[in-house]
Write a protein that holds these residues in place. Structure first.
Motif, PDB file in Angstrom:
ATOM      1  N   PHE A   1       4.996  -7.579 -11.711  1.00  0.00           N
ATOM      2  CA  PHE A   1       4.518  -7.239 -12.871  1.00  0.00           C
ATOM      3  C   PHE A   1       3.396  -8.295 -12.762  1.00  0.00           C
ATOM      4  N   SER A   2       2.952  -9.632 -12.191  1.00  0.00           N
ATOM      5  CA  SER A   2       1.222  -9.753 -12.267  1.00  0.00           C
ATOM      6  C   SER A   2       0.134  -9.307 -11.226  1.00  0.00           C
ATOM      7  N   LYS A   3       1.721  -9.530 -10.479  1.00  0.00           N
ATOM      8  CA  LYS A   3      -0.185  -8.093  -9.063  1.00  0.00           C
ATOM      9  C   LYS A   3       0.105  -6.798  -9.494  1.00  0.00           C
ATOM     10  N   ALA A   4       1.136  -5.894 -10.173  1.00  0.00           N
ATOM     11  CA  ALA A   4       0.592  -4.958 -10.369  1.00  0.00           C
ATOM     12  C   ALA A   4      -0.302  -5.115 -11.479  1.00  0.00           C
ATOM     13  N   LEU A   5      -0.773  -6.098 -12.512  1.00  0.00           N
ATOM     14  CA  LEU A   5      -1.389  -6.453 -13.794  1.00  0.00           C
ATOM     15  C   LEU A   5      -2.531  -6.546 -12.871  1.00  0.00           C
ATOM     16  N   LEU A   6      -2.714  -6.778 -11.594  1.00  0.00           N
ATOM     17  CA  LEU A   6      -4.143  -7.100 -11.148  1.00  0.00           C
ATOM     18  C   LEU A   6      -4.523  -6.509  -9.904  1.00  0.00           C
ATOM     19  N   GLU A   7      -3.934  -5.413  -9.326  1.00  0.00           N
ATOM     20  CA  GLU A   7      -4.295  -4.465  -9.234  1.00  0.00           C
ATOM     21  C   GLU A   7      -3.893  -3.010  -9.865  1.00  0.00           C
ATOM     22  N   PRO A   8      -4.947  -2.743 -10.721  1.00  0.00           N
ATOM     23  CA  PRO A   8      -4.444  -1.443 -11.103  1.00  0.00           C
ATOM     24  C   PRO A   8      -4.532  -0.202 -10.287  1.00  0.00           C
ATOM     25  N   HIS A   9      -5.523  -0.285  -9.321  1.00  0.00           N
ATOM     26  CA  HIS A   9      -5.501   1.525  -8.419  1.00  0.00           C
ATOM     27  C   HIS A   9      -3.664   0.837  -7.388  1.00  0.00           C
ATOM     28  N   TYR A  10      -3.216  -0.201  -7.154  1.00  0.00           N
ATOM     29  CA  TYR A  10      -2.078   0.190  -6.727  1.00  0.00           C
ATOM     30  C   TYR A  10      -0.631   0.311  -7.696  1.00  0.00           C
ATOM     31  N   CYS A  11      -0.878   0.909  -9.088  1.00  0.00           N
ATOM     32  CA  CYS A  11      -0.412   0.765 -10.124  1.00  0.00           C
ATOM     33  C   CYS A  11       0.855   1.966 -10.386  1.00  0.00           C
ATOM     34  N   GLU A  12       0.684   2.899  -9.459  1.00  0.00           N
ATOM     35  CA  GLU A  12       1.782   4.043  -9.483  1.00  0.00           C
ATOM     36  C   GLU A  12       3.163   3.580  -7.731  1.00  0.00           C
ATOM     37  N   THR A  13       1.913   3.246  -7.197  1.00  0.00           N
ATOM     38  CA  THR A  13       3.147   2.222  -5.896  1.00  0.00           C
ATOM     39  C   THR A  13       4.051   1.424  -6.571  1.00  0.00           C
ATOM     40  N   TYR A  14       3.190  -0.357  -7.712  1.00  0.00           N
ATOM     41  CA  TYR A  14       4.266  -0.806  -7.893  1.00  0.00           C
ATOM     42  C   TYR A  14       5.326   0.653  -9.060  1.00  0.00           C
ATOM     43  N   ALA A  15       4.937   0.803  -9.177  1.00  0.00           N
ATOM     44  CA  ALA A  15       6.158   2.002 -10.564  1.00  0.00           C
ATOM     45  C   ALA A  15       7.150   2.497  -9.494  1.00  0.00           C
ATOM     46  N   ASP A  16       6.641   2.835  -7.787  1.00  0.00           N
ATOM     47  CA  ASP A  16       7.474   3.370  -7.065  1.00  0.00           C
ATOM     48  C   ASP A  16       8.463   2.882  -6.716  1.00  0.00           C
ATOM     49  N   MET A  17       7.445   1.150  -6.247  1.00  0.00           N
ATOM     50  CA  MET A  17       8.388  -0.204  -5.574  1.00  0.00           C
ATOM     51  C   MET A  17       9.585  -0.037  -7.544  1.00  0.00           C
ATOM     52  N   VAL A  18       9.480  -0.182  -8.279  1.00  0.00           N
ATOM     53  CA  VAL A  18       9.846  -0.856  -8.921  1.00  0.00           C
ATOM     54  C   VAL A  18      11.412   0.364  -8.922  1.00  0.00           C
ATOM     55  N   LEU A  19      10.999   1.330  -9.676  1.00  0.00           N
ATOM     56  CA  LEU A  19      12.655   2.608  -9.520  1.00  0.00           C
ATOM     57  C   LEU A  19      13.294   2.069  -7.798  1.00  0.00           C
ATOM     58  N   SER A  20      12.616   1.684  -6.736  1.00  0.00           N
ATOM     59  CA  SER A  20      13.390   1.629  -5.516  1.00  0.00           C
ATOM     60  C   SER A  20      13.665   0.624  -5.771  1.00  0.00           C
ATOM     61  N   LEU A  21      13.491  -0.569  -6.261  1.00  0.00           N
ATOM     62  CA  LEU A  21      14.251  -2.144  -6.378  1.00  0.00           C
ATOM     63  C   LEU A  21      15.129  -1.464  -7.210  1.00  0.00           C
TER      64      LEU A  21
ATOM     65  N   ALA B   1       0.812  -1.156  -0.045  1.00  0.00           N
ATOM     66  CA  ALA B   1       0.484  -0.426  -0.178  1.00  0.00           C
ATOM     67  C   ALA B   1       1.134   1.247  -0.105  1.00  0.00           C
ATOM     68  N   PRO B   2       0.653   2.365  -0.104  1.00  0.00           N
ATOM     69  CA  PRO B   2       0.947   3.364  -0.853  1.00  0.00           C
ATOM     70  C   PRO B   2       1.782   3.811   0.735  1.00  0.00           C
ATOM     71  N   ASP B   3       1.231   3.420   2.186  1.00  0.00           N
ATOM     72  CA  ASP B   3       1.146   3.690   3.398  1.00  0.00           C
ATOM     73  C   ASP B   3       2.922   2.929   4.416  1.00  0.00           C
ATOM     74  N   ASN B   4       2.751   1.783   3.124  1.00  0.00           N
ATOM     75  CA  ASN B   4       3.968   1.254   4.151  1.00  0.00           C
ATOM     76  C   ASN B   4       4.945   0.656   2.978  1.00  0.00           C
TER      77      ASN B   4
END
Length: 105
Positions: free
Chosen positions: A53-73, A23-26
């Protein structure tokens, strides 16, 4: 008697458990925990990327969060030598880009 889990199965289970809590807060805590998981070879990075990738596709409401996560990783995971001389090193970013390209071809 149960057999011990394979490393790959345990890796997938650990990564999915963390991704299920995203989630964005964690985000920072999840990224720290994901980057703390030792990845020993390219196959393990591929597994992590496929799960993300599969989780990001399944949870489009967290797309920005997954993008931020990939950028950090991308700077936290190890780089592996190329398969052949003259090729670039195999990095998290390169493997992710290849996965996305293959997914949409």
């Amino acid at each position: 008697v149960t057999k011990p889990e394979s490393r790959e199965l345990q890796l997938r289970r650990d990564v999915l458990a963390l991704l299920n809590k995203i989630a964005p807060d964690n985000l920072k805590r999840i990224v720290d925990q994901l980057s703390g998981i030792e990845l020993r070879d390219v196959g393990e990075i591929v597994s992590v990327i496929e799960l993300i990738f599969s989780k990001a596709l399944l949870e489009p409401h967290y797309c920005e969060t997954y993008a931020d996560m990939v950028l950090s990783l991308r700077s936290r995971y190890p780089e592996f030598p190329p398969e052949r001389e003259g090729e670039p090193a195999r990095t998290f970013t390169r493997i992710l880009l290849n996965h996305v390209q293959e997914e949409y071809e």
